[in-house]
Design a protein around this motif. Sequence first.
Motif, PDB file in Angstrom:
ATOM      1  N   GLN A  18      59.404   2.881 -75.055  1.00  0.00           N
ATOM      2  CA  GLN A  18      60.687   3.571 -75.107  1.00  0.00           C
ATOM      3  C   GLN A  18      61.333   3.621 -73.727  1.00  0.00           C
ATOM      4  N   ALA A  19      60.523   3.863 -72.693  1.00  0.00           N
ATOM      5  CA  ALA A  19      61.070   3.902 -71.333  1.00  0.00           C
ATOM      6  C   ALA A  19      61.610   2.540 -70.923  1.00  0.00           C
ATOM      7  N   VAL A  20      60.921   1.472 -71.283  1.00  0.00           N
ATOM      8  CA  VAL A  20      61.390   0.122 -70.956  1.00  0.00           C
ATOM      9  C   VAL A  20      62.700  -0.169 -71.678  1.00  0.00           C
ATOM     10  N   ALA A  21      62.749   0.168 -72.966  1.00  0.00           N
ATOM     11  CA  ALA A  21      63.984  -0.075 -73.732  1.00  0.00           C
ATOM     12  C   ALA A  21      65.147   0.734 -73.172  1.00  0.00           C
ATOM     13  N   THR A  22      64.884   1.976 -72.788  1.00  0.00           N
ATOM     14  CA  THR A  22      65.934   2.806 -72.197  1.00  0.00           C
ATOM     15  C   THR A  22      66.419   2.217 -70.883  1.00  0.00           C
ATOM     16  N   SER A  23      65.487   1.704 -70.082  1.00  0.00           N
ATOM     17  CA  SER A  23      65.866   1.080 -68.810  1.00  0.00           C
ATOM     18  C   SER A  23      66.705  -0.165 -69.033  1.00  0.00           C
ATOM     19  N   ILE A  24      66.364  -0.932 -70.069  1.00  0.00           N
ATOM     20  CA  ILE A  24      67.161  -2.127 -70.361  1.00  0.00           C
ATOM     21  C   ILE A  24      68.588  -1.739 -70.736  1.00  0.00           C
ATOM     22  N   ARG A  25      68.705  -0.711 -71.585  1.00  0.00           N
ATOM     23  CA  ARG A  25      70.037  -0.277 -72.003  1.00  0.00           C
ATOM     24  C   ARG A  25      70.836   0.297 -70.828  1.00  0.00           C
ATOM     25  N   ALA A  26      70.194   1.189 -70.081  1.00  0.00           N
ATOM     26  CA  ALA A  26      70.937   1.914 -69.050  1.00  0.00           C
ATOM     27  C   ALA A  26      71.165   1.077 -67.798  1.00  0.00           C
ATOM     28  N   ASP A  27      70.167   0.333 -67.388  1.00  0.00           N
ATOM     29  CA  ASP A  27      70.257  -0.365 -66.105  1.00  0.00           C
ATOM     30  C   ASP A  27      70.785  -1.795 -66.259  1.00  0.00           C
TER      31      ASP A  27
END
Length: 729
Positions: A66-75
């Motif tokens: 989930q953290a990786v997916a969030t980083s992909i979306r946000a960053d």
Amino acid sequence: MIHEILLSLSGHPSPLLTSSHDDPTSILSSPEKALLKDLAHLSNLHYSLRRDTQIIVDKHPSVTCQAVATSIRADILGAFQRKILEVEEGVLKRDAKWVGGADGKGIGIVPLTSVVGEFRPWVRRLEWLQKSIRFMKGKTGAQTIDYLVGECRTGYVDVEEVALGLVRTAEMAWLRLCSGWVLYGKLPGFGREDFFVQRVGGSVEEYELKRELLPAFVSNATAGSLLFIGRSLNHIRVKSVSRGISPELDLVTKHLKELSTVQFPINSANFSRVIASIRLSLSQTTLQKLLPTSKVIEVLSLLRDFFLLGRGEFANALINEADEKIRSRWRRADNIGYEKRDGLSNIVVKEGEVSAVLSRTWAAMGSLQGRHEEHDEDELLELARDLVQLNIIKPTPSKPTNRIADTPFATLLLSVPVTLTMHIPSPLDLFLTSSDLTTYSAINAYLLSIHRAHLRLTDLWKITTLRRDHPAPPGPPYGSSKSGKAKTRVLRERARERGLVMRNVWATSSAATFFLGETEAWLQGVVGESWTGFGGWVGGEVSEAVEEGDSDDDIWISAGKVAASHPHDPQTLTHAHTRYLSSLAHDLLLTTPSFTNALYTLLQQVDRLVGLVYRLQSLWLAMDLESDEGVVDAYLDLGREEGDVKAELRVVCGVVREGVRGVVAVLGRDVGGDAGWSEDGDEVDEGEDGDGKAYIPVKVGRVDRLLMKLDFGGWFDDGVGGGERDDGF
């Protein structure tokens, strides 16, 4: 058109990019169609990435994913969106970078090639992200971390930069979960099924390590330290009230500062150093109050005495009580009418009776202790009464570790498979695990079965009427009469015939007794030497008086005195104890199935031989009553049954002889002279103490020494005694 393209790249579907443009009347040229196709591909990548990352954020069970997916979306996708806005702003401001000369109407021209060229570097990044997102679906956090670390070496600088950023994000999320366990001993509230520590059977105190849920940068030794730290903190929390041990906030602060030194991407050596530092800090402060060395030595002494047959009287009492229970069940079955018997169910021992066998064993031990002049309380015996249990093995027992053969020695003591085990009280479970106890139980069943067979064979010599019987003449005046002398001749002839029958049995029993006695002595020598070496390590060093044999003090007492000034932390004890058990099981030949299976078959035949001898004795007693006293049992044909038993005895004697030869042959063929030496392939650093002194098992148990003793006299070469006998032996 340009604004339509930019909106489509932002994730809004547009007919301009989704249409095929194959219409012949289309105003677009072939190069423009190709450029739009590239932009459509980029738009689709952006749209699918936003959709798939949102699914992972909402539904994936792994916090790391989930953290990786969030980083992909946000960053990453956020940077892509900012790039779109940058291009749009440049177009609106008529920046010369994107807007060329004006057309006939004065409108600036934006070359499509410049727009496509501006977004071309993003194609490879978004394609790699799409592949990574697809990989993460159904994967664990550890697998995702390992995958991203591997993708840092693709050879593309831009992909490496993106992958490194995601590795930092993933490892940071994993370390946050790990910090709750390392600092407080608490499992994560969310994403627990993806965490590398799991509760055993829903227990709040038993935990197990799932190695497949750990990233590759965590070594086996570090994984063990992580499990140990969390379990220990749970003990501290449980015992904080009952023992007045309060959690030390300064210690938590110190450990948090240690964790903060971890740099991303995580280096395996640096992470191992941090975790080892936390473990030693915890062990040298709070855990020394929970698990002092004296308690460790006490429970190890208990295991040595009652599981490894250090107290011979306990093994003898347990064997005697078990045999008495079996005999009583057979007597009860014989007293039941034939029509009421239901086969083996009359003699099968049940759970309650197994517990009663151990209870009577403790009673026998207590009465034996009371016979001594000194009546000092045996604290170790009292502790064993509270902790040691004798249980029937369930249909799916836990298998012992250390590659121990699954030969069923546990079935020889009673008519059902039973195991001697022990309840592990807190805080002893800080270093003593259930798998260790399973190994102890397997070794105990192995040693006890050999000792039992040896005892049962030697007990045959206590049957005086079978061993030597020279009937005296009847008393006068009948003994001097002709009928009295005839009676004497009949009795002596009967004794001579029975002696000839037993000659083969005694020769076979002597050979088997010699083999079992030498084997048992060798095995106990292995146990003693291994135990002495382990005790010396636990104590740090052993006094010269004990080493030279000049002191009457037990080595464990001396080790305990020295250990007070040189304690080992519990995890070091755990790894050393596991290595000790692994080495001991190997040196005892329990990891050689060909030997244990051949030995088990021999022990079964020894039991059969002993049972037939006792049956033959009871038949001869009944026949003597019938012929001498006229006591006749009409339901028994004693003569026919005697013939059957003697015929079976001849067969069993041959089987036992061949069994002894077979076991000795296996020792020489499959085990060999050097195979008794310890072999331990575990990582040495798992047993290292704070000062780097690792426990190394001593090399004991040379099988060639046992083979020399068994070969002495050549009793198993060409028949017992070196030649064939006229009685068929």
